[in-house]
Enzyme design. Structure first.
Site, PDB file in Angstrom:
ATOM      1  N   SER A   1      31.924  12.261   1.948  1.00 50.55           N
ATOM      2  CA  SER A   1      31.642  13.225   1.464  1.00 50.55           C
ATOM      3  C   SER A   1      31.993  14.521   1.916  1.00 50.55           C
ATOM      4  CB  SER A   1      30.155  13.341   0.840  1.00 50.55           C
ATOM      5  OG  SER A   1      29.700  14.450  -0.139  1.00 50.55           O
TER       6      SER A   1
ATOM      7  N   HIS B   1      28.568   8.141  -5.917  1.00 48.80           N
ATOM      8  CA  HIS B   1      28.562   8.857  -4.799  1.00 48.80           C
ATOM      9  C   HIS B   1      27.230   8.461  -3.629  1.00 48.80           C
ATOM     10  CE1 HIS B   1      30.068  12.170  -2.557  1.00 48.80           C
ATOM     11  NE2 HIS B   1      29.071  12.456  -2.376  1.00 48.80           N
TER      12      HIS B   1
ATOM     13  N   ASP C   1      32.191   9.298 -10.134  1.00 50.14           N
ATOM     14  CA  ASP C   1      31.875  10.373  -8.952  1.00 50.14           C
ATOM     15  C   ASP C   1      32.740  11.558  -9.508  1.00 50.14           C
ATOM     16  OD1 ASP C   1      31.825  12.114  -7.083  1.00 50.14           O
ATOM     17  OD2 ASP C   1      31.982  10.434  -5.442  1.00 50.14           O
TER      18      ASP C   1
END
Length: 306
Positions: free
Chosen positions: A152, A276, A246
């Site tokens: 991320s 995610h 996502d």
């Protein structure tokens, strides 16, 4: 635009993981204060923590003035630098402790996790500056042979450091980016298709942008978002792993396309039906476990231990 049918795309194991996560970290967490967000995120990470595998040792110390944690399993000449996710707002050494320990156990490589500064107390480029400082200090101590990885926000930081250190003498053997946000168009593609995906929404992404920059994101600044770079040549082998469900998914595709167009090696792996943050599901969800095996295999291959 046809909206995705998450009931069909996401299997029962993954839905169970999503519901368990939401018990600890609610979907509307961005409405909380920063202190509250960090508190619930830390509780969630503790609830999902899976311990340290046998044979992995840990040491806490600073590199480049930044608190870090070293994971080791035997001696080696390659170091994996891992930058944690959390929207540049939450997370730290504890949030991804077991993930880093398991990467070390699976690959046999030294792993260094960086506790970089967070927003809103520290705006961009503080996070990038810290990760760059750690990278240079680790290379000076252990040698320049590095693999950079992160999930991320951490994936974004890893990529930015790779771009910034290109041609500087560091021997970056490769980068492995896990569902990274790389600065793609927030008004197109997966940002719209998966705007209301479980675990991360488009509004969450925009919130973290505002917090990180205290206003609109900067333009033409690859230290903030590598997709804003104009040169994608000379980058090391790259593997980007994205979750199908996502809003960030298209960033990985766009980045790999640019690297390949510039003559480099890049592979974007799409994990079907995953969301995610699925790293925390690697012990309970078959799809996540298989993906984590692909992640560690890519790191091991780059580090020469596959």
């Amino acid at each position: 635009m046809t909206l995705p049918d998450y009931q069909a795309l996401i299997d029962a194991e993954t839905w169970a993981f999503i519901r368990e996560t939401e018990k600890w970290y609610p979907p509307d967490a961005i409405g909380m204060t920063i202190a509250e967000q960090r508190a619930v995120y830390d509780r969630m990470c503790r609830a999902f923590h899976r311990g340290t595998p046998e044979g992995v040792s840990t040491t806490d110390r600073a590199f480049g003035g930044v608190p870090c944690r070293i994971y080791e399993k035997g001696a080696g000449t390659v170091t994996v630098l891992y930058f944690h996710g959390g929207g540049f707002v939450v997370g730290g050494l504890e949030s991804h402790d077991d993930v880093c320990a398991e990467i070390c156990a699976a690959t046999g490589l030294r792993v260094v996790s960086a506790d970089y500064r967070l927003a809103p107390e520290h705006k961009h480029p503080a996070h990038f500056d810290d990760c760059l400082a750690v990278t240079r200090a680790v290379a000076a101590e252990y040698g320049p042979r590095l693999v950079l990885a992160g999930d991320s926000a951490g994936g974004a930081l890893a990529a930015s450091v790779v771009h910034a250190t290109r041609g500087t003498g560091l021997d970056v053997l490769g980068q492995v980016l896990i569902y990274p946000g790389l600065g793609g168009n927030r008004d197109a593609g997966s940002y719209l298709t998966h705007a209301h995906a479980p675990m991360l929404t488009r509004e969450d992404v925009l919130f973290y942008d505002r917090i990180r920059h205290d206003g609109p994101p900067p333009r033409n600044d690859p230290t903030a978002a590598v997709l804003q770079d104009t040169d994608f040549a000379g980058l090391p082998p790259t593997v980007v792993i994205v979750a199908e469900c996502d809003p960030l998914a298209d960033d990985g595709h766009a980045y790999c396309d640019l690297i390949r167009t510039a003559g480099g090696r890049a592979e974007c792996v799409v994990e079907p039906g995953l969301v995610h943050g699925y790293l925390r599901a690697r012990r309970t969800v078959t799809r996540a476990r298989d993906s984590f095996a692909r992640i560690t295999a890519a790191i091991a291959r780059m580090g020469g231990t596959a």
